[in-house]
Design a protein around this motif. Structure first.
Motif, short mmCIF file in Angstrom:
data_model
loop_
_atom_site.label_atom_id
_atom_site.label_comp_id
_atom_site.label_asym_id
_atom_site.label_seq_id
_atom_site.Cartn_x
_atom_site.Cartn_y
_atom_site.Cartn_z
N PHE A 282 2.62 2.44 -3.24
CA PHE A 282 1.86 3.09 -4.31
C PHE A 282 1.44 4.51 -3.94
O PHE A 282 0.61 5.11 -4.61
CB PHE A 282 0.61 2.27 -4.66
CG PHE A 282 0.93 1.03 -5.43
CD1 PHE A 282 1.38 1.11 -6.75
CD2 PHE A 282 0.79 -0.22 -4.86
CE1 PHE A 282 1.68 -0.03 -7.46
CE2 PHE A 282 1.09 -1.37 -5.56
CZ PHE A 282 1.54 -1.28 -6.87
N ARG A 283 1.99 5.02 -2.84
CA ARG A 283 1.60 6.36 -2.42
C ARG A 283 2.83 7.23 -2.21
O ARG A 283 3.95 6.74 -2.16
CB ARG A 283 0.77 6.28 -1.13
CG ARG A 283 -0.40 5.33 -1.27
CD ARG A 283 -1.25 5.24 -0.04
NE ARG A 283 -1.94 6.48 0.29
CZ ARG A 283 -3.07 6.86 -0.28
NH1 ARG A 283 -3.63 6.11 -1.21
NH2 ARG A 283 -3.66 7.98 0.10
N ARG A 284 2.60 8.53 -2.14
CA ARG A 284 3.72 9.40 -1.79
C ARG A 284 3.21 10.56 -0.95
O ARG A 284 2.01 10.80 -0.87
CB ARG A 284 4.45 9.91 -3.02
CG ARG A 284 3.60 10.73 -3.95
CD ARG A 284 4.38 10.99 -5.24
NE ARG A 284 3.52 11.66 -6.22
CZ ARG A 284 3.34 12.97 -6.27
NH1 ARG A 284 3.93 13.76 -5.40
NH2 ARG A 284 2.54 13.50 -7.18
N GLU B 123 2.74 14.38 -0.20
CA GLU B 123 2.69 15.69 -0.86
C GLU B 123 2.96 16.75 0.20
O GLU B 123 2.26 16.81 1.22
CB GLU B 123 1.30 15.88 -1.48
CG GLU B 123 1.12 17.19 -2.20
CD GLU B 123 1.52 17.10 -3.66
OE1 GLU B 123 0.80 17.69 -4.48
OE2 GLU B 123 2.53 16.44 -4.00
N GLU C 168 -0.88 12.32 2.17
CA GLU C 168 -0.51 11.18 1.35
C GLU C 168 -1.39 11.14 0.13
O GLU C 168 -2.61 11.23 0.23
CB GLU C 168 -0.72 9.90 2.15
CG GLU C 168 0.54 9.34 2.72
CD GLU C 168 0.36 7.90 3.13
OE1 GLU C 168 -0.60 7.26 2.66
OE2 GLU C 168 1.17 7.41 3.91
N ILE C 169 -0.79 11.02 -1.05
CA ILE C 169 -1.61 10.88 -2.25
C ILE C 169 -1.18 9.66 -3.04
O ILE C 169 -0.10 9.12 -2.85
CB ILE C 169 -1.53 12.15 -3.13
CG1 ILE C 169 -0.07 12.45 -3.46
CG2 ILE C 169 -2.21 13.33 -2.48
CD1 ILE C 169 0.09 13.43 -4.58
N TRP C 170 -2.05 9.26 -3.94
CA TRP C 170 -1.79 8.11 -4.81
C TRP C 170 -0.62 8.44 -5.72
O TRP C 170 -0.54 9.52 -6.30
CB TRP C 170 -3.07 7.82 -5.61
CG TRP C 170 -2.91 6.74 -6.62
CD1 TRP C 170 -2.85 6.88 -7.97
CD2 TRP C 170 -2.81 5.33 -6.36
NE1 TRP C 170 -2.70 5.65 -8.56
CE2 TRP C 170 -2.68 4.69 -7.60
CE3 TRP C 170 -2.80 4.57 -5.18
CZ2 TRP C 170 -2.54 3.30 -7.71
CZ3 TRP C 170 -2.68 3.19 -5.31
CH2 TRP C 170 -2.55 2.57 -6.55
N ALA C 171 0.29 7.51 -5.87
CA ALA C 171 1.49 7.81 -6.65
C ALA C 171 1.64 6.91 -7.86
O ALA C 171 2.59 7.04 -8.63
CB ALA C 171 2.73 7.70 -5.78
N GLY C 172 0.72 5.97 -8.01
CA GLY C 172 0.85 5.05 -9.14
C GLY C 172 2.14 4.26 -9.04
O GLY C 172 2.53 3.83 -7.96
N ASN D 275 6.96 5.26 -7.56
CA ASN D 275 7.98 4.77 -6.63
C ASN D 275 8.75 3.59 -7.20
O ASN D 275 9.93 3.42 -6.94
CB ASN D 275 7.33 4.35 -5.30
CG ASN D 275 6.85 5.54 -4.50
OD1 ASN D 275 7.53 6.55 -4.43
ND2 ASN D 275 5.68 5.41 -3.91
N HIS E 3 7.84 5.71 1.58
CA HIS E 3 7.22 5.23 0.34
C HIS E 3 8.27 4.67 -0.60
O HIS E 3 8.08 3.60 -1.17
CB HIS E 3 6.46 6.38 -0.32
CG HIS E 3 5.43 6.97 0.61
ND1 HIS E 3 4.28 6.31 0.92
CD2 HIS E 3 5.41 8.12 1.31
CE1 HIS E 3 3.58 7.05 1.79
NE2 HIS E 3 4.26 8.16 2.04
N HIS F 205 0.83 -1.20 0.00
CA HIS F 205 0.00 0.00 0.00
C HIS F 205 0.87 1.26 0.00
O HIS F 205 0.67 2.17 -0.80
CB HIS F 205 -0.92 -0.04 1.23
CG HIS F 205 -1.55 1.28 1.57
ND1 HIS F 205 -2.70 1.72 0.94
CD2 HIS F 205 -1.20 2.24 2.47
CE1 HIS F 205 -3.02 2.91 1.44
NE2 HIS F 205 -2.13 3.25 2.37
#
Lengths: 286, 308
Positions: free
Chosen positions: B43-45, B47, B60-64, B67, B274, B40
């Motif tokens: 897939f996030r990073r 901001e 925390e946002i979705w990072a696809g 990473n 992440h 989990h």
């Protein structure tokens, strides 16, 4: 263990070369231990000035310095290590025993899945587990506690795997059947019939786990901040780190290393005849 | 999933599930959940807005897959992987070669000091990696090392054991020292399980000890060789405490020397969980792929060999 009687009266000549080669190997393996034994007798100044394998005069001073270091924190580390390894190995062996027994004796749906998951567990690099374990335990405010080092190590895929092999080898199916005929419940059969049969194998599981926990460094390194809770491996590591600035600490590190391996070597010598590794070799046929 | 066993002899159906409850609970809490959480996180990073101070400034946002692309294109991670491969290419063959040699020697008829040698070579197994690294580290240290002292006394040049190429050998030596004895015991145990009649027949045919070792003993202990090889590869890929321990003694060991050290560094020093999570997942997948690939290869080999 004694030497095996010769199956065939072959050449009775005393094999010099193999003995010599093995002695060389033994020498190589004992060298660092011998060195640490000698080095711990040297005072700080002797350590860097006299020949390596020349004993010094400071052993008792070194031990008392180590004991005085931060009010005896070293002995606290040793006690912590004994606690982590002893309690951890005991719980781990118990969980391995019931799980291994279940996998060896019963046929049930999902057995293969359980086994494959366990195998994958053996192969997991500890850091992929330890980092998120730390973050998760931080969520419930449990990091930097004795439990944070103890709990993640209780389930040992390798221990379950070994216990399964021992159970399959040591507990005959008809004995369990006979127990059922006598009207015993499954738990009682396990406790009174199977467990005593598995005991020699479980001693090996316990030893494996004890050594594994005692030698573990990564998990306490990640989980603990308060050095009152450190195991001795982590404690000595932090001492060595400070030693690069204050070489006077090196004698403490060396003496600490010696005192840390003595109990382990003693334990090892005392119970090495209980190790039954013969099943390990056959364990690869799956 | 699990049901409590009824207090009757008919509990046989549900008994195995009941027996597996503790393992299942521990597995979910300390294996499945952390792994899921790591995936989990990968897939996030984070901001950061403005200076990243105060509440709501970090989210925390979705990072696809970003990473993962970072991890796979990270030169330092690649170098770490190459360093580990170089280190493993020394450790695994040397350690297992010595383990096999010592096991075969221990199995020689009429040997003296068998018990002593077996125990002495097995002893390092009981010594923690950190303490082993610490002891060897002092033996490598220029002012303390007996090896360098002897070289100095004989007027030979002294290599720096904690730098460049020798550093690999020094690190590999710690692993070989620690692991040879255990693997030797595993191989020796399976040597002892070979029935004596086989040797009798071979001796009657006039085989020498050496021929017996090469043609009978080694093929017969192949399964345990596979097992030791398998565990050695995994242990080598996971090396962490030895280089970490040697670090204070030398400047040539970076904090990111091995991939696992880099994960630790990113997670706890650079506070980029992440990136660390993505790298950990990549390492885990690579380890699993390697291990299962090896097992598959080994299994098909032994199946061919089992046509006896």
């Amino acid at each position: 263990m004694s030497t095996q009687p010769l199956a065939v009266p072959g050449r009775r000549r005393f094999p010099l070369l193999p003995t010599a080669a093995l002695l060389l190997g033994a020498l190589y393996c004992l060298l660092p231990v011998a060195w640490v034994l000698v080095a711990s007798t040297k005072s700080g100044s002797e350590l860097f000035s006299t020949f390596t394998f020349l004993p010094g005069s400071g052993f008792t001073d070194n031990v008392s310095d180590l004991t005085e270091y931060r009010d005896g924190v070293y002995w606290k580390w040793m006690a912590n290590s004994a606690f982590y390894a002893g309690v951890g190995a005991l719980l781990s062996t118990a969980v391995s025993a019931v799980s291994g027994y279940a996998l060896a004796v019963y046929r049930f749906r999902g057995k293969e899945t359980v086994f494959n998951i366990l195998l994958a567990g053996v192969l997991m690099p500890p850091v992929i587990l330890a980092v998120p374990q730390y973050l998760l335990l931080a969520e419930v405010d449990m990091t930097d506690s004795y439990l944070s080092v103890l709990l993640p190590l209780i389930l040992s895929p390798y221990g379950v795997y070994l216990a399964r092999i021992y159970a399959a080898a040591a507990v005959p199916a008809d004995v369990i059947e006979a127990g059922r005929m006598d009207g015993g419940g499954e738990w009682r059969i396990f406790r009174t019939i199977a467990l005593p049969m598995m005991l020699p194998g479980l001693v090996t599981v316990f030893l494996f786990q004890f050594v594994a926990v005692w030698n573990n460094f990564l998990l306490p390194y990640i989980m603990l901040g308060d050095d009152e809770k450190f195991p001795v491996t982590l404690g000595l590591y932090t001492l060595l780190q400070q030693g690069s600035n204050t070489p006077a600490l090196y004698t403490l590190v060396i003496t600490g290393a010696l005192l840390a391996i003595i109990p382990l070597i003693a334990l090892f010598l005392a119970i090495q005849r209980f190790w039954s590794l013969d099943l390990l070799s056959g364990a690869v046929k799956s | 999933m699990t049901r409590t066993p009824r207090r009757k002899a008919y509990g046989v159906k549900s008994a195995p599930y009941a027996f597996l409850v503790p393992a299942t609970v521990l597995f979910l809490l300390f294996f499945a959940l952390p792994i899921g959480y790591a995936v989990h996180l990968s897939f996030r990073r984070t901001e950061v807005e403005g200076l990243g101070l105060g509440k709501g400034a970090r989210e925390e946002i979705w990072a696809g897959l970003s990473n993962y692309t970072d991890a796979l294109t990270d030169p330092e991670l690649l170098h770490g992987a190459l360093r580990i491969l170089g280190y493993g290419a020394i450790v695994v063959p040397v350690m297992l070669g010595l383990a096999l040699l010592f096991a075969l020697l221990l199995d020689t008829d009429g040997l003296r000091l068998r018990g002593f040698n077996r125990l002495a070579i097995f002893l390092p197994y009981a010594i923690p990696g950190v303490i082993a690294a610490l002891m060897w580290g002092f033996l490598y240290l220029p002012d303390v090392s007996p090896f360098l002292y002897l070289l100095d006394a004989t007027g030979l040049p002294q290599p720096d054991l904690l730098d460049g190429g020798p550093l690999y050998l020094s690190l590999a030596n710690i692993a070989v020292w620690g692991g040879t004895g255990f693997n030797m015991i595993v191989i020796y145990t399976s040597l002892r399980a070979i029935p004596a009649e086989i040797f009798e027949a071979a001796r009657l045919d006039g085989c020498s000890q050496l021929q017996i070792a090469l043609r009978i003993k080694i093929p017969m202990v192949a399964p345990s060789l596979i097992l030791t090889f398998f565990f050695s590869i995994i242990a080598t890929l996971q090396v962490f405490s030895e280089p970490t321990t040697l670090k204070p003694l030398t400047n040539s060991l970076s904090t990111t020397w091995s991939p696992l050290m880099k994960v630790y560094q990113d997670a706890f020093v650079n506070n980029d969980i992440h990136a660390a999570a993505a790298q950990a997942v990549v390492i885990a997948v690579a380890t699993l792929a390697l291990s299962f690939g090896f097992l598959k290869a080994a299994n098909s080999r032994t199946k061919q060999g089992d046509s006896r």
